[in-house]
Design a protein around this motif. Structure first.
Motif, PDB file in Angstrom:
ATOM      1  N   GLY A  91       0.829  -1.192   0.000  1.00  0.00           N
ATOM      2  CA  GLY A  91       0.000   0.000   0.000  1.00  0.00           C
ATOM      3  C   GLY A  91       0.866   1.245   0.000  1.00  0.00           C
ATOM      4  O   GLY A  91       2.078   1.189  -0.200  1.00  0.00           O
ATOM      5  N   ILE A  92       0.227   2.386   0.242  1.00  0.00           N
ATOM      6  CA  ILE A  92       0.966   3.643   0.307  1.00  0.00           C
ATOM      7  C   ILE A  92       0.560   4.405   1.555  1.00  0.00           C
ATOM      8  O   ILE A  92      -0.494   4.149   2.148  1.00  0.00           O
ATOM      9  N   ILE A  93       1.416   5.326   1.952  1.00  0.00           N
ATOM     10  CA  ILE A  93       1.094   6.231   3.046  1.00  0.00           C
ATOM     11  C   ILE A  93       1.636   7.603   2.683  1.00  0.00           C
ATOM     12  O   ILE A  93       2.726   7.713   2.115  1.00  0.00           O
ATOM     13  N   GLU A  94       0.870   8.613   2.989  1.00  0.00           N
ATOM     14  CA  GLU A  94       1.287   9.974   2.671  1.00  0.00           C
ATOM     15  C   GLU A  94       2.343  10.435   3.674  1.00  0.00           C
ATOM     16  O   GLU A  94       2.185  10.282   4.885  1.00  0.00           O
ATOM     17  N   VAL A  95       3.416  11.025   3.153  1.00  0.00           N
ATOM     18  CA  VAL A  95       4.474  11.548   4.020  1.00  0.00           C
ATOM     19  C   VAL A  95       4.598  13.066   3.927  1.00  0.00           C
ATOM     20  O   VAL A  95       5.290  13.680   4.736  1.00  0.00           O
ATOM     21  N   ALA A 139       3.583  12.617  14.117  1.00  0.00           N
ATOM     22  CA  ALA A 139       2.139  12.510  14.315  1.00  0.00           C
ATOM     23  C   ALA A 139       1.665  11.074  14.115  1.00  0.00           C
ATOM     24  O   ALA A 139       0.836  10.569  14.877  1.00  0.00           O
ATOM     25  N   ASN A 140       2.190  10.403  13.099  1.00  0.00           N
ATOM     26  CA  ASN A 140       1.785   9.024  12.838  1.00  0.00           C
ATOM     27  C   ASN A 140       2.153   8.100  13.988  1.00  0.00           C
ATOM     28  O   ASN A 140       1.485   7.089  14.229  1.00  0.00           O
ATOM     29  N   GLY A 141       3.229   8.444  14.702  1.00  0.00           N
ATOM     30  CA  GLY A 141       3.692   7.570  15.768  1.00  0.00           C
ATOM     31  C   GLY A 141       3.064   7.820  17.122  1.00  0.00           C
ATOM     32  O   GLY A 141       3.007   6.912  17.956  1.00  0.00           O
ATOM     33  N   ARG A 142       2.574   9.056  17.370  1.00  0.00           N
ATOM     34  CA  ARG A 142       2.143   9.368  18.731  1.00  0.00           C
ATOM     35  C   ARG A 142       0.694   9.814  18.871  1.00  0.00           C
ATOM     36  O   ARG A 142       0.159   9.826  19.984  1.00  0.00           O
ATOM     37  N   LEU A 143       0.031  10.142  17.777  1.00  0.00           N
ATOM     38  CA  LEU A 143      -1.317  10.698  17.881  1.00  0.00           C
ATOM     39  C   LEU A 143      -2.394   9.636  17.754  1.00  0.00           C
ATOM     40  O   LEU A 143      -2.210   8.603  17.094  1.00  0.00           O
ATOM     41  N   LEU A 144      -3.532   9.929  18.360  1.00  0.00           N
ATOM     42  CA  LEU A 144      -4.733   9.149  18.088  1.00  0.00           C
ATOM     43  C   LEU A 144      -5.174   9.414  16.658  1.00  0.00           C
ATOM     44  O   LEU A 144      -4.879  10.463  16.079  1.00  0.00           O
ATOM     45  N   LEU A 195      -9.057   9.260   2.328  1.00  0.00           N
ATOM     46  CA  LEU A 195      -8.365   9.629   3.553  1.00  0.00           C
ATOM     47  C   LEU A 195      -7.783   8.406   4.248  1.00  0.00           C
ATOM     48  O   LEU A 195      -6.678   8.457   4.800  1.00  0.00           O
ATOM     49  N   SER A 196      -8.483   7.293   4.188  1.00  0.00           N
ATOM     50  CA  SER A 196      -7.964   6.068   4.812  1.00  0.00           C
ATOM     51  C   SER A 196      -6.696   5.592   4.113  1.00  0.00           C
ATOM     52  O   SER A 196      -5.763   5.104   4.755  1.00  0.00           O
ATOM     53  N   VAL A 197      -6.648   5.746   2.790  1.00  0.00           N
ATOM     54  CA  VAL A 197      -5.450   5.360   2.044  1.00  0.00           C
ATOM     55  C   VAL A 197      -4.280   6.266   2.407  1.00  0.00           C
ATOM     56  O   VAL A 197      -3.159   5.810   2.652  1.00  0.00           O
ATOM     57  N   MET A 198      -4.510   7.571   2.462  1.00  0.00           N
ATOM     58  CA  MET A 198      -3.434   8.516   2.760  1.00  0.00           C
ATOM     59  C   MET A 198      -2.866   8.289   4.161  1.00  0.00           C
ATOM     60  O   MET A 198      -1.660   8.432   4.383  1.00  0.00           O
ATOM     61  N   LEU A 199      -3.717   7.949   5.111  1.00  0.00           N
ATOM     62  CA  LEU A 199      -3.274   7.754   6.489  1.00  0.00           C
ATOM     63  C   LEU A 199      -2.941   6.298   6.790  1.00  0.00           C
ATOM     64  O   LEU A 199      -2.505   5.985   7.910  1.00  0.00           O
ATOM     65  N   ALA A 200      -3.147   5.426   5.809  1.00  0.00           N
ATOM     66  CA  ALA A 200      -2.846   3.992   5.964  1.00  0.00           C
ATOM     67  C   ALA A 200      -3.599   3.382   7.141  1.00  0.00           C
ATOM     68  O   ALA A 200      -3.020   2.677   7.982  1.00  0.00           O
ATOM     69  N   VAL A 201      -4.906   3.652   7.193  1.00  0.00           N
ATOM     70  CA  VAL A 201      -5.751   3.094   8.248  1.00  0.00           C
ATOM     71  C   VAL A 201      -7.029   2.547   7.595  1.00  0.00           C
ATOM     72  O   VAL A 201      -7.284   2.762   6.412  1.00  0.00           O
ATOM     73  N   ARG A 202      -7.833   1.857   8.385  1.00  0.00           N
ATOM     74  CA  ARG A 202      -9.082   1.312   7.866  1.00  0.00           C
ATOM     75  C   ARG A 202     -10.103   2.420   7.637  1.00  0.00           C
ATOM     76  O   ARG A 202     -10.149   3.416   8.374  1.00  0.00           O
ATOM     77  N   ARG A 203     -10.921   2.219   6.605  1.00  0.00           N
ATOM     78  CA  ARG A 203     -11.933   3.221   6.274  1.00  0.00           C
ATOM     79  C   ARG A 203     -12.888   3.455   7.438  1.00  0.00           C
ATOM     80  O   ARG A 203     -13.291   4.597   7.706  1.00  0.00           O
TER      81      ARG A 203
END
Length: 253
Positions: free
Chosen positions: A66-70, A141-146, A173-181
């Motif tokens: 997959g991809i994640i936005e950096v 942010a990806n490592g420490r935020l809810l 948005l789920s794709v950019m943040l690499a999380v479930r929809r």
């Protein structure tokens, strides 16, 4: 006396003198459609884009394919920072997410301009530093935020580039943040329940920007302050009457 270039809608180009703009060679205003790839990972940079409207995402591949936005690039910046750093490719791709327009420049002209103009070189290196802070802030942010806080930060960053109301899908948005929809849906519902945003038919409207920024627990604002501190306000030098110079033409991308 050095004059500003005819008024560009890009924050970097608008800070350049006419002389520095001329060093960039033939300029093309191009239309940017969603999903256009402006840079492809591990391939030579073919063009530099100074976005005037819309925004693009710098994305990295993850281990699962997959991809994640950096990082985000909008009217404040440019693509092709690898060229600014003296190399010709990057391990990341850059993809248009919010359609719009950009000014396109040939990398060879940019390389020559960087060598010939200390003022242009300094400006672009300062932007590169500000963008590096944005990328580092995203990693933090990806490592420490809810998830709700990550979504809030992302909405603020997109709002900076598109305005306080914009179209977005939960899937995107789920794709950019690499999380479930489903997680994104719950996060947006939570932010709306807090009175920070409003959602309707694929449109998100920020209705309490200060509250949304506070909700990120300091994750939003560092990169934005770095940009303002390093680049400052646009020059107050006299502006040439806005009209397209002969070396500036519009094409479709």
């Amino acid at each position: 006396m050095s004059f500003l270039s005819p008024r560009f809608e890009n924050g970097l180009l608008s800070r350049l003198s006419v002389e520095d703009v001329a060093l960039l060679g033939p300029l093309e205003r191009v239309e940017l459609a969603p999903h256009n790839a402006l840079e492809v990972a591990n391939r030579s940079v073919e063009s530099i884009y100074f976005i005037e409207r819309g925004f693009a995402s710098v994305v990295a591949d993850d281990a699962d394919g997959g991809i994640i936005e950096v990082g985000l690039i909008g009217p404040e910046g440019m693509t092709g920072l690898a060229v600014v750093h003296g190399v010709d490719q990057t391990p990341f791709s850059t993809v248009v997410q919010g359609g719009g327009t950009a000014v396109r420049v040939d990398p060879e002209y940019l390389r020559a301009a960087l060598a010939d103009s200390p003022s242009l070189h300094q400006l672009f290196m300062r932007y590169a530093q500000a963008f590096a802070v944005q990328v580092a802030s995203t990693a933090s942010a990806n490592g420490r935020l809810l998830l709700e806080q990550r979504v809030a930060r992302w909405l603020l960053m997109v709002g900076d580039r598109l305005g306080e109301s914009f179209q977005i899908t939960h899937e995107f948005l789920s794709v950019m943040l690499a999380v479930r929809r489903a997680g994104v849906t719950r996060a947006l519902q939570d932010l709306e329940a807090r009175g920070l945003i409003r959602t309707m038919r694929g449109v998100v409207a920020i209705i309490d920007r200060a509250g949304l920024a506070e909700f990120t627990n300091g994750a939003y604002g560092l990169a934005e302050k770095e940009y303002a501190n390093l680049l400052g306000p646009e020059s107050e030098a006299e502006v040439v009457e806005a009209k397209e110079p002969k070396h500036y033409r519009k094409v479709n991308y």
